[in-house]
Motif scaffolding. Structure first.
Motif, short mmCIF file in Angstrom:
data_model
loop_
_atom_site.label_atom_id
_atom_site.label_comp_id
_atom_site.label_asym_id
_atom_site.label_seq_id
_atom_site.Cartn_x
_atom_site.Cartn_y
_atom_site.Cartn_z
N ALA A 61 -1.15 -18.06 6.06
CA ALA A 61 -2.48 -17.45 6.03
C ALA A 61 -2.51 -16.18 5.20
N ALA A 62 -1.39 -15.44 5.16
CA ALA A 62 -1.34 -14.20 4.37
C ALA A 62 -0.37 -14.29 3.21
N THR A 63 0.10 -15.50 2.90
CA THR A 63 0.96 -15.70 1.74
C THR A 63 0.08 -15.76 0.48
N ALA A 105 3.64 -8.12 0.41
CA ALA A 105 3.07 -8.07 -0.94
C ALA A 105 3.44 -6.79 -1.68
N ALA A 106 4.01 -5.81 -0.97
CA ALA A 106 4.48 -4.59 -1.62
C ALA A 106 5.89 -4.75 -2.19
N GLY A 218 2.40 -0.81 3.88
CA GLY A 218 1.11 -0.34 3.46
C GLY A 218 1.11 0.23 2.05
N GLY A 219 2.21 -0.04 1.30
CA GLY A 219 2.32 0.46 -0.06
C GLY A 219 1.53 -0.38 -1.06
N GLU A 220 1.55 0.05 -2.30
CA GLU A 220 0.81 -0.62 -3.36
C GLU A 220 1.33 -2.05 -3.54
N PRO A 221 0.46 -3.05 -3.47
CA PRO A 221 0.93 -4.43 -3.60
C PRO A 221 1.25 -4.80 -5.05
N ILE A 223 0.77 -7.90 -5.91
CA ILE A 223 -0.07 -9.10 -6.04
C ILE A 223 -1.52 -8.67 -6.19
N ASP A 224 -2.20 -9.24 -7.18
CA ASP A 224 -3.60 -8.90 -7.41
C ASP A 224 -4.50 -10.05 -6.94
N GLU A 225 -4.67 -10.11 -5.60
CA GLU A 225 -5.59 -11.06 -4.98
C GLU A 225 -6.39 -10.29 -3.94
#
Length: 391
Positions: A61-63, A105-106, A218-221, A223-225
């Motif tokens: 779900a969060a992949t 994602a970070a 909570g860092g910068e991901p 992934i750009d979604e």
């Protein structure tokens, strides 16, 4: 940043088989309800149940969609956890960590490609606190030693994260990600509620982790979604708070079931024939539905704003965190009121209200759902700096 049209296209490219209406989802919920005593007795949700959560999409779900995941809109995932929690709070709590891949994602994108090389259904659990010092290794990486608490769902995890001393901006903790077989699970989860979450301690001795397998929570991901622009820590609070929505609904359903089928031990009228019972049950229903509406309205508003291409504001984060702590507290209050309304019958072990009460009270003890969150939300609302880590 993606254009609004591109973001919306990505956000709606979901697996049609993921959600509360997915084939097999209700069967999983029914099995959770049937096995909840087993989960409590074992002090964890067994791996065969985790496999069934995987099958209905909880752990994709969060992949990221670029790695074959669903990257579901938050409300859609929250509905799934709410439904599972109606059947069992512990199972809902463990399933809620299907959202924890937003933290991952970070990681560097190359690390994510390796992590998801065999598929998107990765179970991530962790014990970040207390943060343990890590020794830098010449040539890069860290030597890790320590013990960490509250690693919910750790016995069914594929990878485990632990908090190490190298912190990120604003004091955000750095997480070291290990394969599960490189971390010792210290089985010491002996508690009064949420017994089946398996929130044992984790221990690492002389473990080595390279820099590319660490990330800031909570860092910068990388992934750009759209999902990875939704506030990460606020989402983590929401997936826990929604457990109490499910427990409160289950508690109200239980007193509804009890209300017409039993006279009092003293021969008093049935519960449904008593005015105080009807009045208090209706008030509890109204309180729960109101808190639930606020919770999902805040979620949908922030999500739509992201799809429209707008950056998330501090005020939006504060609303999400306020809605989360509020629904957790209202849910616990509703469970407690249902327990009281049930009268003497609620004291027996076999009455499910016992379970709902214990579990709901544990939810409110989580640091993400404490009174400090009201303080943080109030600070943002009034234009003063909130407590550290709130935003």
């Amino acid at each position: 940043m993606l254009s609004s049209a591109a973001a919306e296209k990505n956000a709606t490219r979901e697996s049609i088989g993921t959600g509360v209406d997915a084939p097999g989802f209700q069967a999983v919920v029914d099995e959770v309800r049937a096995r909840r005593d087993e989960f409590d007795a074992k002090a964890h949700v067994p791996v065969d149940m985790i496999a069934k959560f995987k099958a209905v999409g909880i752990y994709r779900a969060a992949t990221p969609q670029c790695f074959g995941g669903d990257a579901l809109p938050p409300a859609r995932f929250l509905h799934m956890i709410e439904r599972i929690s109606e059947a069992d709070g512990s199972a809902g709590w463990v399933a809620s960590f299907g959202s924890a891949s937003v933290y991952l994602a970070a990681l560097p994108k190359a690390s994510l490609a390796k992590l998801y090389a065999n598929g998107p259904d990765i179970v991530f659990a962790g014990g970040l606190f207390p943060i343990q010092p890590a020794e830098p290794v010449e040539g890069g990486g860290w030597k890790v030693n320590g013990t960490w608490k509250f690693a919910s769902g750790c016995k069914g995890a594929d990878v485990l994260g632990v908090g190490i001393g190298a912190s990120g901006p604003g004091g955000k903790p750095r997480t070291a990600l290990f394969p599960a077989d490189q971390v010792e699970i210290v089985e010491n989860w002996k508690v009064m509620g949420l017994k089946g979450t398996g929130s044992h301690d984790l221990r690492v001795k002389d473990g080595f982790i390279s820099d590319d397998w660490t990330f800031i929570r909570g860092g910068e991901p990388s992934i750009d979604e759209p999902l990875y622009r939704y506030p990460t820590v606020a989402y983590a609070a929401q997936v826990l708070a929604v457990v109490n929505l499910g427990l409160a609904r289950a508690a109200l359903d239980e007193i509804n079931r009890m209300s017409g089928g039993r006279t009092g031990a003293t021969g008093a009228p049935k519960l449904a024939d008593r005015a105080y019972f009807r009045i208090d049950a209706a008030k509890a229903e109204a309180d729960l539905c109101s808190a639930r509406a606020f919770f999902y309205e805040a979620t949908e508003q922030v999500w739509q704003s992201i799809l429209d291409g707008h950056p998330v504001t501090d005020e939006q984060v504060a609303q999400l965190r306020l809605a989360a702590v509020h629904v957790a507290r209202v849910g616990a209050s509703v469970v407690q009121r249902a327990y009281t309304l049930a009268g003497i019958a609620a004291i027996y072990d076999q009455n499910p209200l016992q379970r709902y009460l214990r579990d709901a009270m544990v939810v409110t003890q989580h640091a993400f759902l404490g009174d400090g969150m009201y303080d943080g939300a109030g600070a943002v609302m009034l234009g003063v700096p909130p407590i550290p880590g709130f935003l």
